[in-house]
Design an enzyme around this catalytic site. Sequence first.
Site, mmCIF file in Angstrom:
data_model
loop_
_atom_site.group_PDB
_atom_site.id
_atom_site.type_symbol
_atom_site.label_atom_id
_atom_site.label_comp_id
_atom_site.label_asym_id
_atom_site.label_seq_id
_atom_site.Cartn_x
_atom_site.Cartn_y
_atom_site.Cartn_z
ATOM 1 N N ASP A 1 0.897 -1.144 -0.112
ATOM 2 C CA ASP A 1 0.016 -0.017 0.103
ATOM 3 C C ASP A 1 0.903 1.336 0.134
ATOM 4 O O ASP A 1 2.020 1.202 0.558
ATOM 5 C CB ASP A 1 -1.028 0.092 1.112
ATOM 6 C CG ASP A 1 -1.985 0.899 1.150
ATOM 7 O OD1 ASP A 1 -1.902 2.064 0.412
ATOM 8 O OD2 ASP A 1 -2.587 1.066 2.171
ATOM 9 N N SER A 2 0.472 2.481 -0.476
ATOM 10 C CA SER A 2 1.413 3.601 -0.637
ATOM 11 C C SER A 2 1.556 4.060 0.588
ATOM 12 O O SER A 2 2.155 5.126 0.676
ATOM 13 C CB SER A 2 0.712 4.402 -1.807
ATOM 14 O OG SER A 2 -0.534 5.025 -1.211
ATOM 15 N N GLY A 3 0.623 3.906 1.574
ATOM 16 C CA GLY A 3 0.583 4.688 2.837
ATOM 17 C C GLY A 3 -0.547 5.842 2.979
ATOM 18 O O GLY A 3 -0.588 6.609 3.855
ATOM 19 N N GLY A 4 -1.016 6.153 1.782
ATOM 20 C CA GLY A 4 -2.119 7.154 1.678
ATOM 21 C C GLY A 4 -3.072 6.800 2.728
ATOM 22 O O GLY A 4 -3.519 8.072 3.332
ATOM 23 N N GLN B 1 -10.942 7.115 -7.321
ATOM 24 C CA GLN B 1 -11.413 7.514 -6.012
ATOM 25 C C GLN B 1 -12.929 8.409 -6.392
ATOM 26 O O GLN B 1 -13.315 7.936 -7.842
ATOM 27 C CB GLN B 1 -10.577 8.485 -5.556
ATOM 28 C CG GLN B 1 -9.236 7.964 -4.646
ATOM 29 C CD GLN B 1 -9.913 7.206 -3.523
ATOM 30 O OE1 GLN B 1 -10.883 7.397 -2.855
ATOM 31 N NE2 GLN B 1 -8.739 6.656 -2.750
ATOM 32 N N GLY C 1 -11.172 4.299 -1.425
ATOM 33 C CA GLY C 1 -12.167 5.124 -0.759
ATOM 34 C C GLY C 1 -13.565 4.499 -0.322
ATOM 35 O O GLY C 1 -14.470 4.968 -0.036
ATOM 36 N N ASP D 1 -8.052 -7.447 0.067
ATOM 37 C CA ASP D 1 -7.344 -7.061 1.441
ATOM 38 C C ASP D 1 -8.196 -6.620 2.558
ATOM 39 O O ASP D 1 -9.072 -6.076 2.165
ATOM 40 C CB ASP D 1 -5.892 -6.359 1.123
ATOM 41 C CG ASP D 1 -6.293 -4.953 1.379
ATOM 42 O OD1 ASP D 1 -5.711 -4.473 2.468
ATOM 43 O OD2 ASP D 1 -6.708 -4.139 0.628
ATOM 44 N N HIS E 1 -6.711 -19.835 11.989
ATOM 45 C CA HIS E 1 -8.243 -20.053 11.273
ATOM 46 C C HIS E 1 -8.832 -19.281 10.451
ATOM 47 O O HIS E 1 -9.343 -19.667 9.279
ATOM 48 C CB HIS E 1 -9.028 -20.604 12.755
ATOM 49 C CG HIS E 1 -10.561 -20.748 12.292
ATOM 50 N ND1 HIS E 1 -10.983 -21.753 11.617
ATOM 51 C CD2 HIS E 1 -11.582 -19.625 12.504
ATOM 52 C CE1 HIS E 1 -12.467 -21.294 11.336
ATOM 53 N NE2 HIS E 1 -12.557 -20.130 11.692
#
Length: 376
Positions: free
Chosen positions: A92-95, A194, A221, A271, A340
């Site tokens: 992930d870009s950290g945004g 977005q 988003g 994810d 699990h």
Amino acid sequence: MTFEHTHTDRGSGARAGTLTTAHGVIHTPIFMPVGTAGSVKAVHQRELESDINAEIILGNTYHLYLRPGLELIEKAGGLHKFNGWSRAMLTDSGGYQVYSLGANRKITEEGVMFKSHIDGSKHVFTPENVMDIQRTIGADIIMAFDECTPYPCEYGYAQKSMGMTHRWLTRCIEQLSKVDYKYGYEQVLFPIVQGSVYKDLREQSAEFIARQEQFGNAIGGLSVGEPHEDMYAMTNLVCSILPSSKPRYLMGVGTPENILECIALGIDMFDCVMPTRNARNGMLFTTEGIINIRNEKWKDDLSPIDAQLGGYASGSHSKAYLRHLIINKEILGAQIATLHNLTFYLWLVREARKQILEGTFAAWKNRMVEKVSRRL
């Protein structure tokens, strides 16, 4: 790196495909366990491979940048070598993490100035340095730097934010064209659609992202508090615009029900921290429904956690034993519950793939949504 879309379900938009990376083949639809700081919490990499058979996991640019830091990761030869994970990885870009800092960050056209949640030190993320950071981390799939808008979000702000995300994407692509791979294998970029829950903005964003012709595309988003109906409507709209020849990744989603419904809309990759975070608090997702293992009703239940799944975590331990561990705050309880839940999530997407290949997904999905969303 290649993506081959091989099957589409006759009764829905559900797709099956194969995504081939330098670190192995990913069979879609797929769920990606979240390893924020280079580790999926409470699970050893060996278990991710042998017990769960995860084909890809996530790392997070924000957290890895702050700790352990880029110098050490690069010295190790990239995150794969640092953490001993031999299969595919996405960062992930950290945004989203920067978005969640609230008062501790300032967003401008240039990028984002923020204070570390660890020590309060000041840092700046720009589209350019986030691409450089992800090059150094070394994931197979890297995400464009974007702004994740909150929910609810006023139309004007969503429109302005979307425009900036598009301009940032152009800068991301330009920067990547200047910087070579560091570790001898290909990295590909996924732009992010977005537009909050506004139909016209999502259309504009999806069309802009599609025109960039990157390897894959993501939808961001969503799963930020909006009603599920809005999530599905926006996902359906965007999937109708994004090219079918490229993988589609719905970020941060979600519950088993969400995943099934969005597979039916044409999503390939998911994810979410839900299976791992909720496991540590005693919430289990099973093939029959949702269990709060802390409840008294499981105290004397010696049946397996989930006999249908079997395996080490789900088939070798009873509900009573796991409840005993969780109530007593034993670390093993968090480990078994996490194993699990991840086993279940990976089973769910693999079973969905099987049903797509057999042409029976739509009817199976309707039955499963009812089962996996009920409380036991």
